[in-house]
Design an enzyme around this catalytic site. Structure first.
Site, PDB file in Angstrom:
ATOM      1  N   LYS A  77       0.840  -1.200   0.000  1.00  0.00           N
ATOM      2  CA  LYS A  77       0.000   0.000   0.000  1.00  0.00           C
ATOM      3  C   LYS A  77       0.874   1.249   0.000  1.00  0.00           C
ATOM      4  O   LYS A  77       1.913   1.297   0.673  1.00  0.00           O
ATOM      5  CB  LYS A  77      -0.908  -0.021   1.226  1.00  0.00           C
ATOM      6  CG  LYS A  77      -2.022   1.021   1.226  1.00  0.00           C
ATOM      7  CD  LYS A  77      -2.933   0.800   2.434  1.00  0.00           C
ATOM      8  CE  LYS A  77      -4.124   1.745   2.427  1.00  0.00           C
ATOM      9  NZ  LYS A  77      -5.026   1.482   3.582  1.00  0.00           N
ATOM     10  N   SER A 153      -9.807   1.582   2.677  1.00  0.00           N
ATOM     11  CA  SER A 153      -8.962   2.394   1.821  1.00  0.00           C
ATOM     12  C   SER A 153      -7.972   1.583   0.993  1.00  0.00           C
ATOM     13  O   SER A 153      -7.367   2.100   0.043  1.00  0.00           O
ATOM     14  CB  SER A 153      -8.189   3.401   2.665  1.00  0.00           C
ATOM     15  OG  SER A 153      -7.318   2.765   3.578  1.00  0.00           O
ATOM     16  N   SER A 177     -10.218  -0.709   6.691  1.00  0.00           N
ATOM     17  CA  SER A 177      -9.602  -0.521   5.376  1.00  0.00           C
ATOM     18  C   SER A 177      -8.957  -1.762   4.782  1.00  0.00           C
ATOM     19  O   SER A 177      -8.586  -1.773   3.609  1.00  0.00           O
ATOM     20  CB  SER A 177      -8.563   0.602   5.445  1.00  0.00           C
ATOM     21  OG  SER A 177      -9.204   1.848   5.594  1.00  0.00           O
TER      22      SER A 177
END
Length: 449
Positions: A77, A153, A177
């Site tokens: 990420k 997310s 997330s």
């Protein structure tokens, strides 16, 4: 054909594939995805990944295999520092930040386990949304229905796993997330106890609520990744479901659940009962206090404002304005408000310990709805914020209570994905993963029948 991390490790061990060949395959899929307008990766690091793959193959030939992750490609990420790369958190406001001088703690542990790092994945800007929209780098679309969101997310991370552009993804979870995109994309995600995985070298959202963990194809994949990230190998054992005691509550997390999600959740509970587990409803009315506790933006807004206030003043125009508006809510909170939040959290954690004491795990729908369509969210602020709040609702409870949780696919074949949340309090990571193995085997066995 999708393979689990353990299956890939077996192929590598048997010489049926090399790390170089596996990495080339996943890079090729990622390049094709980008060429077709996909937005899963912010950047690919193909040359470095192939260097790591060649080193892994050479080490294996010499009898050195660090872990089941050795030679296996993983996506990262875009808020974890990777040595020599910029951590932009998918924001233009950090696009010109200097490259990281060292790996984040979680990235360093994946490297030590022998993983090959493929590239940086797209996300909600600064990880501040459960929907995964990004106006700067494009919105990753749901791999099962391109008109719908992938969830945030960790949106790009989930898409890389779903489309075999990585064997697993390193993500973060502040209010769901990891689990939300896992639920929306038919994957398995694990949010560990926050303290169990290092967050040094990570762009923070909320220092109280942030945690780092994996998205992958199975509970076993998540357990392998968690072992590398935390240093805690929980083993491959799974308990018998007969006699396990599961609790679920209709308070807060059981309300306003879409019919398809409710049907899938109820079916999973029925399967557990048929397998001999005790599945009981319990009362947790204190959860109904959460909207009031977080009415001023909660710990997330307060702690995000602390980190972002100078950057917002300097580069606020470069932010996703929906994200900026949520962060600025923290400006309205005073020191007393913040301490009230911390006290409320401690009080609810103590209550949760009492409420959940009789149960081996707490079950809930990971998300109250199936993945929503992108277009209405992009076009209307009210729709975006209302939907975002509902999507985050269930999962964020676990972060507030400093717990850990799995999300497992529990939907019927041909339906949009639904996630089953298997939850515990702080330190119950091993128990949740072991129970998850047993529940996963039950759900997958039923699908085959």
């Amino acid at each position: 054909m999708t393979k689990t991390i353990r299956e890939l490790a077996a192929d590598l061990a048997a010489g049926r594939i090399t790390s170089v060949a596996l990495t080339e395959q996943m890079l090729a899929r990622a390049e094709a995805h980008r060429a077709q307008g996909g937005h899963a990766y912010v950047s690919l690091d193909g040359e470095q990944a192939l260097m790591e793959a060649r080193a892994s193959d050479a080490a294996r030939a010499a009898g050195i295999v660090a872990s089941p992750l050795a030679g296996v490609p993983i996506s990262i990420k875009d808020l974890f520092d990777v040595r020599g790369q910029t951590s932009s958190a998918a924001s233009l406001a950090l696009a010109d930040a200097p490259p990281a001088e060292a790996d984040a703690g979680a990235v360093a542990r994946l490297r030590a386990a022998g993983a090959v790092l493929l590239g940086r994945t797209n996300m909600s800007e600064f990880a501040f949304s459960g929907l995964g929209l990004n106006p700067h780098y494009g919105t990753p679309r749901n791999p099962l229905d391109g008109e719908r969101v992938a969830g945030g997310s960790t949106s790009g991370g989930a898409v890389t796993v779903a489309l075999d552009m990585a064997a697993g993804a390193l993500g973060t979870d502040t209010g769901g997330s990891i689990r939300i995109p896992s639920a929306f994309c038919g994957l398995t995600g694990f949010k560990p106890t926050a303290a169990s995985v290092p967050l040094a070298g990570t762009v923070p959202l909320s220092r109280s609520l942030d945690s780092a963990g994996p998205i992958a194809h199975s509970v076993d994949c998540c357990a392998i990744l968690y072992a590398a990230l935390s240093g805690h190998d929980i083993g491959a054992q799974a308990p018998a479901l007969k006699g396990l005691r599961f609790g679920f509550t209709l308070d807060y997390v059981g309300t306003h659940v879409e019919p398809q999600v409710q049907q899938a959740f109820d079916a999973a509970l029925d399967q557990l009962r048929q397998a001999g587990a005790l599945v009981e409803q319990f009362d947790f009315p204190e959860l109904l206090e959460l909207p009031g506790i977080n009415g001023g933006g909660g710990l997330v807004a307060a702690e995000a404002w602390h980190w972002h206030r100078e950057l917002l003043e300097e580069k606020g125009a470069q932010y996703d304005q929906r994200v900026a508006a949520r962060i600025r809510r923290g400006q309205q909170q005073g020191a007393a408000d913040y301490i009230d939040l911390l006290d409320a959290r401690a009080r609810l954690i103590a209550i949760a310990e009492q409420r959940l004491a009789p149960y081996d795990a707490w079950l809930m729908p990971s998300v109250a709805i199936v993945a929503p369509q992108v277009a209405p969210l992009e076009s209307d602020d009210a729709t975006f914020f209302t939907t975002n709040g509902l999507v985050l609702r269930n999962a964020s409870v676990i972060n507030f209570l400093d717990g850990c949780a799995l999300s497992l696919p529990c939907h019927a074949e041909g339906e949009l994905p639904v996630g089953l949340g298997i939850c515990g309090l702080a330190g119950a990571d091993g128990q949740v993963l072991q129970i998850g193995r047993a529940v996963e085997a039950l759900l997958r066995g039923s699908e085959k029948e």
